[in-house]
Design a protein around this motif. Structure first.
Motif, PDB file in Angstrom:
ATOM      1  N   MET A   1      42.021  79.919 -26.909  1.00  0.00           N
ATOM      2  CA  MET A   1      42.675  80.567 -28.056  1.00  0.00           C
ATOM      3  C   MET A   1      44.179  80.360 -27.970  1.00  0.00           C
ATOM      4  SD  MET A   1      42.592  84.611 -29.112  1.00  0.00           S
ATOM      5  CE  MET A   1      43.637  85.215 -30.423  1.00  0.00           C
ATOM      6  N   ASN A   2      44.760  79.959 -29.059  1.00  0.00           N
ATOM      7  CA  ASN A   2      46.197  79.746 -29.112  1.00  0.00           C
ATOM      8  C   ASN A   2      46.892  81.082 -29.352  1.00  0.00           C
ATOM      9  OD1 ASN A   2      48.820  79.080 -29.607  1.00  0.00           O
ATOM     10  ND2 ASN A   2      48.369  77.415 -31.051  1.00  0.00           N
ATOM     11  N   PRO A   3      47.681  81.574 -28.377  1.00  0.00           N
ATOM     12  CA  PRO A   3      48.297  82.896 -28.550  1.00  0.00           C
ATOM     13  C   PRO A   3      49.247  82.956 -29.733  1.00  0.00           C
ATOM     14  CG  PRO A   3      49.224  81.753 -26.647  1.00  0.00           C
ATOM     15  CD  PRO A   3      48.041  80.953 -27.092  1.00  0.00           C
ATOM     16  N   THR A   4      49.761  81.797 -30.161  1.00  0.00           N
ATOM     17  CA  THR A   4      50.686  81.816 -31.301  1.00  0.00           C
ATOM     18  C   THR A   4      49.971  82.127 -32.597  1.00  0.00           C
ATOM     19  OG1 THR A   4      50.426  79.436 -31.657  1.00  0.00           O
ATOM     20  CG2 THR A   4      52.201  80.151 -30.182  1.00  0.00           C
ATOM     21  N   ASN A   5      48.634  81.995 -32.608  1.00  0.00           N
ATOM     22  CA  ASN A   5      47.863  82.296 -33.810  1.00  0.00           C
ATOM     23  C   ASN A   5      47.346  83.730 -33.830  1.00  0.00           C
ATOM     24  OD1 ASN A   5      48.162  79.700 -34.805  1.00  0.00           O
ATOM     25  ND2 ASN A   5      46.366  78.940 -33.678  1.00  0.00           N
ATOM     26  N   ARG A   6      47.681  84.485 -32.794  1.00  0.00           N
ATOM     27  CA  ARG A   6      47.214  85.866 -32.728  1.00  0.00           C
ATOM     28  C   ARG A   6      47.860  86.692 -33.836  1.00  0.00           C
ATOM     29  NH1 ARG A   6      49.119  90.584 -30.799  1.00  0.00           N
ATOM     30  NH2 ARG A   6      51.031  89.579 -30.042  1.00  0.00           N
ATOM     31  N   ARG A   7      47.031  87.454 -34.525  1.00  0.00           N
ATOM     32  CA  ARG A   7      47.557  88.324 -35.572  1.00  0.00           C
ATOM     33  C   ARG A   7      48.229  89.529 -34.927  1.00  0.00           C
ATOM     34  NH1 ARG A   7      44.045  91.497 -40.245  1.00  0.00           N
ATOM     35  NH2 ARG A   7      45.718  92.910 -40.908  1.00  0.00           N
ATOM     36  N   PRO A   8      49.471  89.810 -35.274  1.00  0.00           N
ATOM     37  CA  PRO A   8      50.139  90.964 -34.671  1.00  0.00           C
ATOM     38  C   PRO A   8      49.466  92.267 -35.092  1.00  0.00           C
ATOM     39  CG  PRO A   8      51.459  90.062 -36.455  1.00  0.00           C
ATOM     40  CD  PRO A   8      50.338  89.095 -36.221  1.00  0.00           C
ATOM     41  N   GLY A   9      49.488  93.238 -34.202  1.00  0.00           N
ATOM     42  CA  GLY A   9      48.912  94.537 -34.499  1.00  0.00           C
ATOM     43  C   GLY A   9      49.845  95.393 -35.333  1.00  0.00           C
ATOM     44  N   GLY A  10      49.330  96.541 -35.766  1.00  0.00           N
ATOM     45  CA  GLY A  10      50.112  97.422 -36.615  1.00  0.00           C
ATOM     46  C   GLY A  10      51.394  97.897 -35.969  1.00  0.00           C
ATOM     47  N   ALA A  11      51.346  98.200 -34.664  1.00  0.00           N
ATOM     48  CA  ALA A  11      52.549  98.673 -33.976  1.00  0.00           C
ATOM     49  C   ALA A  11      53.620  97.586 -33.948  1.00  0.00           C
ATOM     50  CB  ALA A  11      52.195  99.111 -32.557  1.00  0.00           C
ATOM     51  N   GLU A  12      53.207  96.347 -33.705  1.00  0.00           N
ATOM     52  CA  GLU A  12      54.166  95.240 -33.707  1.00  0.00           C
ATOM     53  C   GLU A  12      54.762  95.034 -35.094  1.00  0.00           C
ATOM     54  OE1 GLU A  12      52.904  91.668 -31.151  1.00  0.00           O
ATOM     55  OE2 GLU A  12      51.026  92.713 -31.579  1.00  0.00           O
ATOM     56  N   LEU A  13      53.929  95.143 -36.110  1.00  0.00           N
ATOM     57  CA  LEU A  13      54.416  94.967 -37.475  1.00  0.00           C
ATOM     58  C   LEU A  13      55.381  96.087 -37.860  1.00  0.00           C
ATOM     59  CD1 LEU A  13      51.085  93.838 -39.137  1.00  0.00           C
ATOM     60  CD2 LEU A  13      53.131  92.437 -38.810  1.00  0.00           C
ATOM     61  N   LEU A  14      55.112  97.296 -37.388  1.00  0.00           N
ATOM     62  CA  LEU A  14      56.033  98.396 -37.656  1.00  0.00           C
ATOM     63  C   LEU A  14      57.379  98.135 -36.988  1.00  0.00           C
ATOM     64  CD1 LEU A  14      56.550 101.207 -38.867  1.00  0.00           C
ATOM     65  CD2 LEU A  14      55.669 102.186 -36.736  1.00  0.00           C
ATOM     66  N   ASP A  15      57.355  97.664 -35.748  1.00  0.00           N
ATOM     67  CA  ASP A  15      58.609  97.348 -35.058  1.00  0.00           C
ATOM     68  C   ASP A  15      59.372  96.248 -35.792  1.00  0.00           C
ATOM     69  OD1 ASP A  15      58.147  99.235 -33.083  1.00  0.00           O
ATOM     70  OD2 ASP A  15      57.166  97.807 -31.734  1.00  0.00           O
ATOM     71  N   ALA A  16      58.641  95.238 -36.267  1.00  0.00           N
ATOM     72  CA  ALA A  16      59.283  94.145 -37.002  1.00  0.00           C
ATOM     73  C   ALA A  16      59.865  94.649 -38.321  1.00  0.00           C
ATOM     74  CB  ALA A  16      58.275  93.031 -37.258  1.00  0.00           C
ATOM     75  N   PHE A  17      59.140  95.548 -38.981  1.00  0.00           N
ATOM     76  CA  PHE A  17      59.630  96.142 -40.227  1.00  0.00           C
ATOM     77  C   PHE A  17      60.948  96.878 -39.993  1.00  0.00           C
ATOM     78  CE2 PHE A  17      59.893 100.308 -42.332  1.00  0.00           C
ATOM     79  CZ  PHE A  17      60.091  99.917 -43.649  1.00  0.00           C
ATOM     80  N   LEU A  18      60.991  97.709 -38.961  1.00  0.00           N
ATOM     81  CA  LEU A  18      62.208  98.462 -38.667  1.00  0.00           C
ATOM     82  C   LEU A  18      63.357  97.526 -38.302  1.00  0.00           C
ATOM     83  CD1 LEU A  18      60.601 101.375 -36.630  1.00  0.00           C
ATOM     84  CD2 LEU A  18      61.767 101.595 -38.835  1.00  0.00           C
TER      85      LEU A  18
END
Length: 385
Positions: A1-18
């Motif tokens: 599995m290519n880790p770069t294709n991993r879908r980020p989780g909700g917590a990561e997306l929240l951090d990115a949003f902030l």
């Protein structure tokens, strides 16, 4: 599995949003909280509390919540209805005779006077300047400048100003956002015989443990008060008006926009609403009253709060409610509720699904974009729970 294709989780997306919101200078910092059925899905304090000092944001930061005052005051009014001290469909002038005999822009008497229900669903005709389309009425409202002066006026002066202006619509016919909840707060004062802040503290704040919520920023909390960027001049103008009112002794405790609070405090209030009206070992509202509060109170042809929420929402008794039909700008489902403050705060909640999400920031310029993006981001956390 290519880790770069991993879908980020909700917590990561929240951090990115902030991270994005702060980098884009929408706000200097924010506190967010997402919770379902008593389980915290995410809680963050990001950025800085004051861009001038660079002090880091803290979880107990105090924010101006502006119109997020409205659902709280509406809740207290509904508690008074349950106690038999207030009636939803009674005319407002029963308690505020200063507002008797209100007329329309034509000079004719209104078909009926505004009711308590009209105040809660914003169909009273007591509109903010930005909601008024009639040129003559708009000019009269601009001259009175209640939008700008309200925090520094006495309750008597507010009532006299409203009584001197024509209603912006026939009561009950249009959703026109405005001073309705300020008037509701004055009704609460007449019914209880107490200042609005004292009535709220006795009925809601103390029982729920909302220790940082009130109509002024205490001296001890000044260092925790969140401020916007200097270029966000509308935010500073709004905040400065209420700060001036505080120095004057808060002559008008604005039920429409005067409270300051923290995410932790507002979470206690939201938790009670999604918990069926119960919290801290007591019942605040019955299930029957909550059903009315959470149900659309507007006619099907009434566009409701579309200019504030986007399409797909009606309005209940104090909160916008997602309809069971139509498009929506957010991934919301029927029965979801929301409201927000012009200073950059928002609550989303779903009583049936028992979750709520809060974002508190100091941001007036891009507040709508920020709250919509926050709702979309919160959905990833909700989907994982």
């Amino acid at each position: 599995m290519n880790p770069t294709n991993r879908r980020p989780g909700g917590a990561e997306l929240l951090d990115a949003f902030l991270e994005w919101q702060i980098a884009a200078r929408h706000y200097p910092g924010a506190v967010v909280h997402v919770e379902r059925d008593g389980k915290v899905l995410a809680s963050r304090a990001a950025g800085v509390i004051d861009p001038e000092t660079g002090a880091p944001m803290v979880e107990n930061a105090v924010f101006r919540i502006a119109s997020m005052t409205k659902p709280i005051v509406s809740t207290l009014a509904l508690m008074l209805v349950e106690q038999g001290r207030l009636a939803l469909d009674a005319p407002v002038d029963r308690w505020l005779p200063e507002l008797a005999g209100l007329k329309l822009a034509s000079g004719k008497a209104a078909a009926r006077q505004p009711t308590v229900r009209d105040l809660m669903r914003h169909t009273s005709g007591f509109a903010y300047l930005g909601e008024i389309r009639d040129p003559a009425l708009r000019a009269a409202a601009a001259k009175a400048d209640l939008d700008g002066r309200l925090p520094t006026l006495s309750p008597a002066e507010v009532l006299a100003t409203l009584a001197s202006l024509p209603l912006a619509c026939e009561p009950g016919t249009q959703f026109l956002y405005g001073f309705s909840t300020d008037v509701l707060g004055l009704v609460v004062e007449r019914v209880t015989g107490a200042r609005l802040g004292d009535a709220l503290r006795e009925a809601l704040f103390d029982p729920l443990g909302m220790t940082d919520t009130g109509f002024s920023v205490p001296e001890a909390a000044v260092g925790r008060f969140a401020r916007a960027h200097a270029e966000d001049r509308p935010w500073h103008g709004f905040s400065d008006k209420y700060a001036l009112g505080q120095r004057m002794g808060a002559p008008m405790q604005s039920g429409g926009g005067g409270l300051v609070s923290t995410v932790a405090d507002y979470a206690r209030f939201a938790r009670m609403l999604v918990g069926g009206g119960q919290a801290a070992g007591r019942r605040f509202l019955s299930e029957a009253t909550l059903q009315q509060m959470f149900a659309n109170q507007l006619d099907a042809l009434n566009p409701g709060p579309v200019g504030f929420t986007g399409p797909g929402f009606g309005f209940g008794l104090g909160l916008a409610v997602r309809l069971d039909w139509g498009a929506s700008a957010t991934p919301s489902t029927a029965g979801e509720l929301t409201w927000f403050g012009i200073c950059g705060t928002v609550v989303w909640l779903h009583p049936r699904e028992r979750w709520f999400a809060l974002q508190f920031g100091a941001n007036m310029r891009s507040r709508m974009l920020s709250r919509m993006e926050f709702r979309r981001t919160a959905q990833f956390l909700l989907d994982e729970s």
